[in-house]
Write a protein that holds these residues in place. Structure first.
Motif, PDB file in Angstrom:
ATOM      1  N   ALA A  51      -0.458 -17.680   6.714  1.00 27.98           N
ATOM      2  CA  ALA A  51      -0.780 -16.497   5.976  1.00 27.98           C
ATOM      3  C   ALA A  51      -1.829 -15.719   5.861  1.00 27.98           C
ATOM      4  N   GLU A  52      -2.878 -15.984   6.484  1.00 29.89           N
ATOM      5  CA  GLU A  52      -3.910 -15.007   6.547  1.00 29.89           C
ATOM      6  C   GLU A  52      -2.999 -13.962   7.998  1.00 29.89           C
ATOM      7  N   ALA A  53      -2.966 -14.217   8.448  1.00 29.17           N
ATOM      8  CA  ALA A  53      -1.968 -13.716   9.833  1.00 29.17           C
ATOM      9  C   ALA A  53      -0.801 -12.820   9.253  1.00 29.17           C
ATOM     10  N   LEU A  54      -0.289 -13.537   8.316  1.00 31.18           N
ATOM     11  CA  LEU A  54       0.629 -11.996   7.310  1.00 31.18           C
ATOM     12  C   LEU A  54       0.435 -10.904   6.536  1.00 31.18           C
ATOM     13  N   GLY A  61      -0.506  -3.406   9.398  1.00 31.33           N
ATOM     14  CA  GLY A  61       0.472  -2.295  10.079  1.00 31.33           C
ATOM     15  C   GLY A  61      -0.080  -3.039  11.983  1.00 31.33           C
ATOM     16  N   ARG A  62      -0.339  -3.450  11.509  1.00 31.57           N
ATOM     17  CA  ARG A  62      -0.430  -4.196  13.153  1.00 31.57           C
ATOM     18  C   ARG A  62      -1.116  -5.411  13.128  1.00 31.57           C
ATOM     19  N   VAL A  63       0.147  -6.000  14.211  1.00 30.60           N
ATOM     20  CA  VAL A  63       0.413  -7.639  14.022  1.00 30.60           C
ATOM     21  C   VAL A  63      -0.259  -8.194  14.622  1.00 30.60           C
ATOM     22  N   CYS A  64      -0.936  -9.852  13.430  1.00 31.05           N
ATOM     23  CA  CYS A  64      -1.293 -10.514  14.062  1.00 31.05           C
ATOM     24  C   CYS A  64      -0.882 -11.872  14.455  1.00 31.05           C
TER      25      CYS A  64
END
Lengths: 156, 156
Positions: A51-54, A61-64
């Motif tokens: 959930a945190e990465a999303l 706007g940078r993918v994590c």
């Protein structure tokens, strides 16, 4: 919740948090995320988000992603510089898979190849279908400490 | 094994069984499989395969998944007729994800939509981005027994 939405027409809108609360995370709190290059349609890789990465991905706007091998958030490109900018984020019909339309800087794969799917089944053989665009040594440096930051089971 | 292969040049070949034996299945014996329309690049859906589903898919050329909700092999389109013909099967760098290039008959999604990723995050909302191509009632029939064969959490 998603079952109710599926019969609604194009253009129907819902508060984001209401939908994200209904994502089906697995027992480890993770959801698979497919990354696709937005302008060519190339499928680059698949990784996992919590959930945190999303939330971070949507905010910055940078993918994590969440790295299962490292057990922590993994800002794609943090070692290699090969980052992904988010162009669009899609949720599937049953809320258990994400599709990220991204703009990938350089190769997505830790091997230096454009994407991670370079092994193709060809009859009773498997063939390597692509060469690296960049020597992985250039991406990560050649010292063991540096390469150790990029386990084999995560892309770059 | 896959770690050794990644440094080899394009065109390198290996016995298929040797590679498939090194796939990383999860605790349930499953591996995620992304289905992409071979000629348009559209990402259609993601589902799961066990070793038997993968073997059947490679043998018959018709895509077979493992349905987690039904606990059995799921020959895509067995209820709806919307089958997938395999055009190419790719394995990722760390052997834990498959990419299927397919030719999809009709809509891939159980909702009658072309693909399963029709919910898009748009700022602080989520929007439905597509309408069904076919009424799902036409695909599955409208009687409860028939629709019961297609749980909400599997595509068509």
């Amino acid at each position: 919740m998603l079952k109710d939405i599926e019969n609604l027409p194009r253009g129907s809108r819902f508060p984001r948090e209401e939908i994200l609360d209904h994502l089906k995370l697995n027992a480890e709190g993770l959801i698979p995320a497919i990354a696709q290059q937005h302008d060519t349609g190339e499928v680059l890789m698949m990784a996992w988000m919590n959930a945190e990465a999303l939330e971070e991905t949507l905010t910055t706007g940078r993918v994590c992603y969440f790295s299962r091998s490292r057990g922590r958030l993994w800002r794609k490109g943090e070692s290699s510089g090969q980052i992904q900018r988010l162009k669009g984020l899609y949720i599937d019909c049953d809320g258990d898979t994400l599709l990220l339309r991204v703009d990938q800087t350089g190769p997505a794969c830790h091997t230096g190849r454009s994407n991670c799917f370079f092994l193709r089944v060809d009859g009773h053989e498997v063939v390597v279908t692509a060469n690296p665009l960049i020597d992985p040594g250039t991406l990560y440096g050649n010292d063991p400490a540096s390469s150790g930051q990029t386990p084999a089971n995560d892309p770059a």
